[in-house]
Design a protein around this motif. Structure first.
Motif, PDB file in Angstrom:
ATOM      1  N   ASP A   1       2.310   3.424 -10.670  1.00 28.26           N
ATOM      2  CA  ASP A   1       3.714   3.082 -10.907  1.00 28.26           C
ATOM      3  C   ASP A   1       3.916   1.590 -11.152  1.00 28.26           C
ATOM      4  OD1 ASP A   1       4.385   5.752 -10.569  1.00 28.26           O
ATOM      5  OD2 ASP A   1       4.992   5.510  -8.466  1.00 28.26           O
ATOM      6  N   VAL A   2       3.017   0.754 -10.647  1.00 31.63           N
ATOM      7  CA  VAL A   2       3.199  -0.697 -10.762  1.00 31.63           C
ATOM      8  C   VAL A   2       2.100  -1.376 -11.573  1.00 31.63           C
ATOM      9  CG1 VAL A   2       4.514  -0.886  -8.609  1.00 31.63           C
ATOM     10  CG2 VAL A   2       2.029  -1.126  -8.561  1.00 31.63           C
TER      11      VAL A   2
ATOM     12  N   ALA B   1      -0.217  -6.072 -14.104  1.00 32.15           N
ATOM     13  CA  ALA B   1      -1.113  -6.585 -15.150  1.00 32.15           C
ATOM     14  C   ALA B   1      -0.388  -7.587 -16.030  1.00 32.15           C
ATOM     15  CB  ALA B   1      -1.670  -5.439 -15.979  1.00 32.15           C
ATOM     16  N   ASP B   2       0.875  -7.328 -16.334  1.00 36.35           N
ATOM     17  CA  ASP B   2       1.659  -8.251 -17.151  1.00 36.35           C
ATOM     18  C   ASP B   2       1.788  -9.612 -16.473  1.00 36.35           C
ATOM     19  OD1 ASP B   2       3.188  -8.442 -19.647  1.00 36.35           O
ATOM     20  OD2 ASP B   2       4.900  -8.804 -18.309  1.00 36.35           O
ATOM     21  N   LYS B   3       2.064  -9.630 -15.181  1.00 41.14           N
ATOM     22  CA  LYS B   3       2.167 -10.890 -14.433  1.00 41.14           C
ATOM     23  C   LYS B   3       0.823 -11.607 -14.387  1.00 41.14           C
ATOM     24  CE  LYS B   3       5.958  -9.485 -11.422  1.00 41.14           C
ATOM     25  NZ  LYS B   3       6.368  -9.193 -10.047  1.00 41.14           N
TER      26      LYS B   3
ATOM     27  N   SER C   1       0.827  -1.212   0.000  1.00 41.06           N
ATOM     28  CA  SER C   1       0.000   0.000   0.000  1.00 41.06           C
ATOM     29  C   SER C   1       0.862   1.263   0.000  1.00 41.06           C
ATOM     30  CB  SER C   1      -0.949   0.006   1.193  1.00 41.06           C
ATOM     31  OG  SER C   1      -0.217  -0.051   2.395  1.00 41.06           O
ATOM     32  N   ASP C   2       2.163   1.131   0.244  1.00 37.39           N
ATOM     33  CA  ASP C   2       3.080   2.274   0.190  1.00 37.39           C
ATOM     34  C   ASP C   2       3.430   2.680  -1.245  1.00 37.39           C
ATOM     35  OD1 ASP C   2       3.146   2.183   2.938  1.00 37.39           O
ATOM     36  OD2 ASP C   2       4.981   0.977   3.001  1.00 37.39           O
ATOM     37  N   ILE C   3       3.106   1.810  -2.208  1.00 39.69           N
ATOM     38  CA  ILE C   3       3.479   2.048  -3.601  1.00 39.69           C
ATOM     39  C   ILE C   3       2.302   2.667  -4.346  1.00 39.69           C
ATOM     40  CG2 ILE C   3       4.161   0.916  -5.754  1.00 39.69           C
ATOM     41  CD1 ILE C   3       5.504  -1.249  -4.070  1.00 39.69           C
ATOM     42  N   ASN C   4       2.583   3.627  -5.183  1.00 41.39           N
ATOM     43  CA  ASN C   4       1.569   4.234  -6.027  1.00 41.39           C
ATOM     44  C   ASN C   4       1.145   3.208  -7.087  1.00 41.39           C
ATOM     45  OD1 ASN C   4       0.035   5.700  -7.838  1.00 41.39           O
ATOM     46  ND2 ASN C   4       1.482   7.399  -7.986  1.00 41.39           N
TER      47      ASN C   4
END
Length: 165
Positions: free
Chosen positions: A140-141, A146-148, A134-137
């Motif tokens: 940005d990911v 989605a690719d994984k 939850s610390d990551i925007n």
């Protein structure tokens, strides 16, 4: 008696060699071509490039792991899909009830159309997810997650179509 058994075993091996590979796929010998139609959007909050990425993942999976050839003209089998779910939700709440991580979950609805044998047609929903801190925007990911997810969804669709699971 032993010679008869060996003869029968050889005959069965030759008979089934055209429709079975050691990867566990089962594709009838009369099926030689496939088509993956563009994946449609049924979820308003999905980035517009993701259905294109998913369709290409599925095409590459089938090209690389089967003997089938891709064609847009009169394919033997066809995959039609809709991206029906794209949801980010909190998971793993901590003691203060704030979420430690979030989850991206993507759902596809796939129609498998066998133009050689309509008894084999099916429709199925496929869902997979990836968690992220939850610390990551999220923006940005998003594409990496989605690719994984699409890698796993392509695997699941391939297995459903060609491994009879």
């Amino acid at each position: 008696m032993r010679k008869i058994f060996i003869y029968l075993l050889c005959c069965l091996t030759i008979l089934f060699s055209d429709c079975y590979s050691f990867r566990g796929t089962s594709i009838p010998p009369e099926v030689s071509t496939f088509f993956v139609s563009p994946i449609l959007l049924e979820s308003y909050d999905v980035p517009s490039n993701l259905p294109v990425v998913m369709a290409e993942k599925l095409r590459n999976k089938i090209r690389n792991e089967s003997r089938l050839k891709y064609t847009e003209n009169e394919p033997d089998i066809e995959f039609q899909g809709k991206l029906t779910g794209f949801r980010v939700s909190p998971v793993a709440p901590s003691n203060n009830q704030a979420s430690q991580s979030n989850r991206l979950e993507i759902t596809l609805s796939i129609d498998y159309i066998d133009h050689k044998n309509i008894k084999n047609n099916w429709k199925n929903n496929f869902t997979f997810f990836q968690d992220f801190s939850s610390d990551i925007n999220f923006l940005d990911v998003r594409d990496v997650l989605a690719d994984k997810i699409f890698d796993q969804l392509a695997e699941d669709i391939f297995n459903r179509a060609f491994s009879n699971w």
